[in-house]
Design a protein around this motif. Structure first.
Motif, short mmCIF file in Angstrom:
data_model
loop_
_atom_site.label_atom_id
_atom_site.label_comp_id
_atom_site.label_asym_id
_atom_site.label_seq_id
_atom_site.Cartn_x
_atom_site.Cartn_y
_atom_site.Cartn_z
N GLY A 296 -44.05 64.56 31.16
CA GLY A 296 -42.85 65.23 30.69
C GLY A 296 -42.43 64.67 29.35
N SER B 3 -37.25 62.57 29.87
CA SER B 3 -37.22 63.48 31.02
C SER B 3 -37.09 62.76 32.35
CB SER B 3 -38.49 64.36 31.04
OG SER B 3 -39.65 63.56 31.16
N CYS C 234 -41.97 66.25 35.25
CA CYS C 234 -40.55 66.01 35.05
C CYS C 234 -40.05 67.08 34.08
CB CYS C 234 -40.32 64.61 34.49
SG CYS C 234 -40.84 63.30 35.63
N CYS D 203 -37.64 68.91 32.19
CA CYS D 203 -36.30 68.70 31.66
C CYS D 203 -36.23 69.35 30.28
CB CYS D 203 -36.00 67.21 31.56
SG CYS D 203 -34.30 66.80 31.17
N CYS E 54 -32.99 66.10 27.15
CA CYS E 54 -33.74 64.91 26.74
C CYS E 54 -33.13 64.29 25.48
CB CYS E 54 -35.20 65.25 26.51
SG CYS E 54 -36.14 65.62 28.02
#
Length: 205
Positions: free
Chosen positions: A37, A41, A134, A136, A141
């Motif tokens: 990610g 994240s 992950c 996000c 972030c």
């Protein structure tokens, strides 16, 4: 490293204590859980929270973190596409050794390219790789940005920064996908643990 660059004098040494022996001693199967990610994240947070949960249940674990690895094993690498690929290649090989040792390996790496993550998956046996995405948003972030990296990247002070000046290829079909912008750490760990525990059960003698 390409096949032609390998030394012809390097011969694989068979061992007397096998992965199966180690798994039986530990009381669970080993595998590789790969967290991917954007920066921020939640990869490292989830790796360490998951490792704590596994440790509390008596599981043998080892966590590999992107920043830590770049202090040693990959200290000579930058962040160009080629260096990122080499970084993940090295990590994949190290993680595979830990899996052979009978440990549950938790790896936290942006690993932006699908092809590189696939190579890491291919190093271990089928079913021994769990990809945790992950998921996000870039906005969240950047809001987290505890290291100030996004701000530097926006100012052009960091080149080849994933999500800003370098691409991130999201997983297409990960074993676990977590909206880390909405789910709590505890909720994420619960979902990860359900998959890990199912995969690490020993069957038979």
């Amino acid at each position: 490293m390409s096949e032609q660059n390998k030394s012809p004098n390097a011969v694989w040494q068979e061992v007397s204590v096998t992965r199966a022996n180690r798994e039986k001693l530990h009381g669970h199967r080993s595998l590789l859980v790969w967290f991917t990610g954007l920066s921020g994240s939640g990869k490292s947070t989830l790796v360490h929270a998951t490792e704590q949960a596994l440790h509390a249940r008596g599981r043998r674990t080892y966590a590999l973190d992107g920043d830590n690895v770049r202090h040693g094993l990959c200290a000579d690498l930058g962040f160009s596409d080629n260096d990122r690929t080499e970084n993940i290649r090295r990590i994949g090989e190290v993680a595979n050794l830990f899996v052979d040792s009978g440990a549950i390996v938790l790896a936290a790496f942006i690993s932006p390219f699908r092809a590189d993550r696939q190579k890491a998956r291919n190093l271990v046996d089928p079913g021994d790789f769990i990809e945790v995405f992950c998921d996000c948003s870039l906005e969240i972030c950047e809001q987290r940005d505890v290291k100030g990296l996004y701000k530097k990247a926006r100012r052009g002070e960091i080149k080849d920064f994933t999500g800003i000046s370098s691409p991130y290829e999201a997983p297409i079909d990960p074993e676990v996908s977590l909206n880390t912008g909405e789910l709590s750490v505890a909720e994420c760990v619960e979902r990860i643990m359900a998959v890990v525990e199912a995969r690490t059960q020993l069957t038979g003698d």
